[in-house]
Design a protein around this motif. Structure first.
Motif, PDB file in Angstrom:
ATOM      1  N   GLU A   1      47.937  36.570  41.129  1.00  0.00           N
ATOM      2  CA  GLU A   1      46.714  37.374  41.093  1.00  0.00           C
ATOM      3  C   GLU A   1      46.816  38.567  42.033  1.00  0.00           C
ATOM      4  OE1 GLU A   1      42.875  38.649  40.104  1.00  0.00           O
ATOM      5  OE2 GLU A   1      44.308  37.344  39.103  1.00  0.00           O
TER       6      GLU A   1
ATOM      7  N   ARG B   1      48.972  41.091  40.469  1.00  0.00           N
ATOM      8  CA  ARG B   1      48.253  41.713  39.357  1.00  0.00           C
ATOM      9  C   ARG B   1      47.288  42.779  39.859  1.00  0.00           C
ATOM     10  NH1 ARG B   1      43.345  41.024  37.099  1.00  0.00           N
ATOM     11  NH2 ARG B   1      43.123  41.377  34.857  1.00  0.00           N
ATOM     12  N   VAL B   2      46.569  42.487  40.932  1.00  0.00           N
ATOM     13  CA  VAL B   2      45.627  43.452  41.501  1.00  0.00           C
ATOM     14  C   VAL B   2      46.364  44.714  41.948  1.00  0.00           C
ATOM     15  CG1 VAL B   2      44.095  43.889  43.462  1.00  0.00           C
ATOM     16  CG2 VAL B   2      43.881  41.763  42.160  1.00  0.00           C
TER      17      VAL B   2
ATOM     18  N   SER C   1      39.626  42.772  37.410  1.00  0.00           N
ATOM     19  CA  SER C   1      40.226  42.575  38.734  1.00  0.00           C
ATOM     20  C   SER C   1      39.192  42.338  39.825  1.00  0.00           C
ATOM     21  CB  SER C   1      41.078  43.795  39.108  1.00  0.00           C
ATOM     22  OG  SER C   1      42.110  43.985  38.181  1.00  0.00           O
TER      23      SER C   1
ATOM     24  N   PHE D   1      39.348  47.412  45.638  1.00  0.00           N
ATOM     25  CA  PHE D   1      40.568  46.650  45.407  1.00  0.00           C
ATOM     26  C   PHE D   1      41.108  46.077  46.717  1.00  0.00           C
ATOM     27  CE2 PHE D   1      40.593  48.170  41.131  1.00  0.00           C
ATOM     28  CZ  PHE D   1      41.480  47.358  40.449  1.00  0.00           C
TER      29      PHE D   1
END
Length: 238
Positions: A93, A96-97, A172, A202
């Motif tokens: 994860e 991916r972010v 996200s 983010f």
């Protein structure tokens, strides 16, 4: 050393009902009773409760329950593999972010994971790219976060690259930004190519993942203490 249910409940700040529920779910060793049929707990039980409580903060409930059941039946290695898989997922994860943030900022990304990116993508294609269910995309469209066009030939939804970027942001950050209006404001920044707030969001998402990772390792520390006690109790019985 022996503990009453009330003593452990007070130390862990939970109810005795919660302890009983863990017992009923087969998450702890079998509980002995006094001659008057009252429950009492041993150090292995106490550590089991501590382990459950902290694991639940960093891992999915079904995984924690299954791992504790595995330990109870002596399948310790499989329990550890279950926990290890959860750590793999959090690492994936985070990657991916990081990857999606770069994609959002990029003016051109023709492919992602072997899926061609165009201005006429189906809902299935954008779902595959974003790693979400098509039902989630339909829900976000219903909430006014994203918009689709319709294919004149078959009436199916069609998504542009710009809408894909929005879907990537939502997928996200949905665990970090809880309110629809906050998400809408963030997507407005995407429309105007104002990436400062997006980057901050983010970073917040990654910080949340970092905190979860820390909690996971704290859970592993308690888990290994429990494994040691469980092995000792098993050796006594054998």
């Amino acid at each position: 050393m022996k503990y009453t249910p009330a003593q452990i409940a007070n130390q862990l700040n939970v109810s005795t009902t919660t302890l009983r529920r863990y017992e009923e779910q087969n998450l702890i060793p079998d509980v002995p009773r006094t001659p008057s049929n009252h429950r009492y707990y041993l150090p292995a039980h106490f550590q089991a409760f501590i382990t459950i409580r902290i694991l639940l903060k960093g891992y999915e409930i079904p995984v924690v329950y299954e791992a504790m059941r595995k330990i109870k039946t002596g399948d310790i290695k499989q329990a550890l593999w279950l926990i290890n898989n959860q750590q793999y997922k959090i690492e994936a994860e985070k990657m991916r972010v990081d990857e999606i943030l770069l994609m959002i900022q990029s003016t051109d990304f023709p492919k992602y994971k072997n899926v061609t990116v165009t201005d006429k993508m189906s809902i299935g294609e954008v779902a595959e790219i974003a790693g979400v269910n098509t039902s989630s995309i339909r829900h976000w469209e219903k909430e006014g976060l994203i918009h689709s066009e319709r294919n004149n030939e078959n009436g199916y939804r069609v998504f542009t690259i710009h809408e894909l970027r929005k879907i990537l942001v939502i997928s996200s950050l949905r665990k970090t930004i809880y309110y629809i209006e906050h998400m809408k404001k963030l997507l407005d920044n995407l429309d105007t190519k104002n990436y400062t707030q997006i980057e901050q969001s983010f970073q917040l998402a990654k910080e949340k993942l970092n905190n979860q990772l820390m909690i996971q390792f704290e859970g592993i520390a308690e888990l290994m203490k429990y494994v040691k006690l469980a092995r000792m109790e098993q050796a006594k019985r054998d």
